[in-house]
Design a protein around this motif. Structure first.
Motif, PDB file in Angstrom:
ATOM      1  N   CYS A   1      -0.483  -3.060  -0.640  1.00  0.00           N
ATOM      2  CA  CYS A   1      -0.598  -4.529  -0.710  1.00  0.00           C
ATOM      3  C   CYS A   1      -0.813  -5.116   0.686  1.00  0.00           C
ATOM      4  O   CYS A   1      -1.643  -6.024   0.859  1.00  0.00           O
ATOM      5  N   ASP A   2      -0.093  -4.610   1.669  1.00  0.00           N
ATOM      6  CA  ASP A   2      -0.258  -5.098   3.042  1.00  0.00           C
ATOM      7  C   ASP A   2      -1.681  -4.869   3.542  1.00  0.00           C
ATOM      8  O   ASP A   2      -2.270  -5.736   4.183  1.00  0.00           O
ATOM      9  N   PHE A   3      -2.233  -3.690   3.265  1.00  0.00           N
ATOM     10  CA  PHE A   3      -3.588  -3.388   3.715  1.00  0.00           C
ATOM     11  C   PHE A   3      -4.576  -4.416   3.179  1.00  0.00           C
ATOM     12  O   PHE A   3      -5.460  -4.878   3.903  1.00  0.00           O
ATOM     13  N   TYR A   4      -4.435  -4.769   1.901  1.00  0.00           N
ATOM     14  CA  TYR A   4      -5.357  -5.718   1.285  1.00  0.00           C
ATOM     15  C   TYR A   4      -4.910  -7.172   1.448  1.00  0.00           C
ATOM     16  O   TYR A   4      -5.508  -8.070   0.870  1.00  0.00           O
ATOM     17  N   GLU A   5      -3.871  -7.367   2.246  1.00  0.00           N
ATOM     18  CA  GLU A   5      -3.350  -8.710   2.537  1.00  0.00           C
ATOM     19  C   GLU A   5      -3.022  -9.471   1.251  1.00  0.00           C
ATOM     20  O   GLU A   5      -3.343 -10.653   1.096  1.00  0.00           O
ATOM     21  N   VAL A   6      -2.368  -8.770   0.337  1.00  0.00           N
ATOM     22  CA  VAL A   6      -1.901  -9.342  -0.914  1.00  0.00           C
ATOM     23  C   VAL A   6      -0.396  -9.529  -0.786  1.00  0.00           C
ATOM     24  O   VAL A   6       0.324  -8.569  -0.498  1.00  0.00           O
ATOM     25  N   GLU A   7       0.042 -10.763  -0.972  1.00  0.00           N
ATOM     26  CA  GLU A   7       1.474 -11.017  -0.881  1.00  0.00           C
ATOM     27  C   GLU A   7       2.192 -10.220  -1.961  1.00  0.00           C
ATOM     28  O   GLU A   7       1.796 -10.210  -3.119  1.00  0.00           O
ATOM     29  N   SER A   8       3.234  -9.537  -1.551  1.00  0.00           N
ATOM     30  CA  SER A   8       3.983  -8.729  -2.499  1.00  0.00           C
ATOM     31  C   SER A   8       5.467  -8.897  -2.209  1.00  0.00           C
ATOM     32  O   SER A   8       5.877  -8.949  -1.059  1.00  0.00           O
ATOM     33  N   THR A   9       6.234  -9.011  -3.266  1.00  0.00           N
ATOM     34  CA  THR A   9       7.683  -9.120  -3.132  1.00  0.00           C
ATOM     35  C   THR A   9       8.316  -7.915  -3.803  1.00  0.00           C
ATOM     36  O   THR A   9       7.662  -7.201  -4.582  1.00  0.00           O
ATOM     37  N   LYS A  10       9.573  -7.711  -3.520  1.00  0.00           N
ATOM     38  CA  LYS A  10      10.308  -6.626  -4.181  1.00  0.00           C
ATOM     39  C   LYS A  10      10.228  -6.814  -5.700  1.00  0.00           C
ATOM     40  O   LYS A  10      10.028  -5.844  -6.433  1.00  0.00           O
ATOM     41  N   ASP A  11      10.349  -8.069  -6.166  1.00  0.00           N
ATOM     42  CA  ASP A  11      10.287  -8.344  -7.606  1.00  0.00           C
ATOM     43  C   ASP A  11       8.910  -8.039  -8.186  1.00  0.00           C
ATOM     44  O   ASP A  11       8.807  -7.441  -9.260  1.00  0.00           O
ATOM     45  N   SER A  12       7.847  -8.440  -7.493  1.00  0.00           N
ATOM     46  CA  SER A  12       6.501  -8.189  -8.030  1.00  0.00           C
ATOM     47  C   SER A  12       6.195  -6.694  -8.053  1.00  0.00           C
ATOM     48  O   SER A  12       5.551  -6.208  -8.982  1.00  0.00           O
ATOM     49  N   ARG A  13       6.660  -5.982  -7.031  1.00  0.00           N
ATOM     50  CA  ARG A  13       6.446  -4.529  -7.021  1.00  0.00           C
ATOM     51  C   ARG A  13       7.252  -3.863  -8.132  1.00  0.00           C
ATOM     52  O   ARG A  13       6.786  -2.914  -8.763  1.00  0.00           O
ATOM     53  N   ARG A  14       8.433  -4.373  -8.405  1.00  0.00           N
ATOM     54  CA  ARG A  14       9.254  -3.808  -9.486  1.00  0.00           C
ATOM     55  C   ARG A  14       8.574  -4.023 -10.831  1.00  0.00           C
ATOM     56  O   ARG A  14       8.595  -3.144 -11.698  1.00  0.00           O
TER      57      ARG A  14
END
Length: 150
Positions: free
Chosen positions: A25-38
């Motif tokens: 997600c970081d590589f593609y500059e997509v905001e990601s949270t612990k909740d969204s990844r879960r």
């Protein structure tokens, strides 16, 4: 190089999978949270969801992931695979790990009767495109997106 194990994702993989997907997600500059990844991880484990996942293991540590799904191909009345996400830990790159992931995906295609696997990448992702040029062919299609906000 130690032997690689490429296998379906399991519930106990979450803690090792999370930093890999966060890196993607970081590589593609997509905001990601612990909740969204879960949520994404739970989709990968839920047989009612279409998304499936592979992980790459070396010496007991996860070093890569691939998320894919079945996709209809109406013009051919066929099903095919679509690779949503592919990521290899930067410290593990350069050892043909990506090619081995594509070998596993090719075998999944064969087993399921899919004639192809498609995927997208950003134009500036030159390192990955070097791999993609070895394992596939660039299509002639352009990608468009439409948001619900117009």
């Amino acid at each position: 190089m130690s032997d690689l194990i490429i296998r379906p994702i399991r519930a106990e993989d979450y803690e090792a999978w999370d930093p890999l997907f966060h890196g993607y997600c970081d590589f593609y500059e997509v905001e990601s949270t612990k909740d969204s990844r879960r949520i994404t991880f739970d989709w990968l484990l839920d047989p009612a969801e279409i998304l499936e996942g592979l992980v790459v293991e070396r010496d007991g540590a996860l070093i890569g992931l691939a998320h894919y799904r079945e996709m209809p191909r109406p013009s051919r009345a066929q099903k095919m695979g679509f690779l949503d996400d592919l990521f290899v830990d930067p410290a593990a790159r350069g050892g043909r790990v990506g090619e081995k992931i594509f070998d596993a995906l090719r075998e999944i295609c064969r087993q399921r009767g899919w004639q192809m696997m498609r995927w997208l990448t950003q134009d500036h992702n030159y390192a990955a495109r070097t791999l993609y040029d070895r394992v596939g062919q660039k299509s002639l299609f352009n990608l468009y997106e439409m948001t619900v906000d117009g």
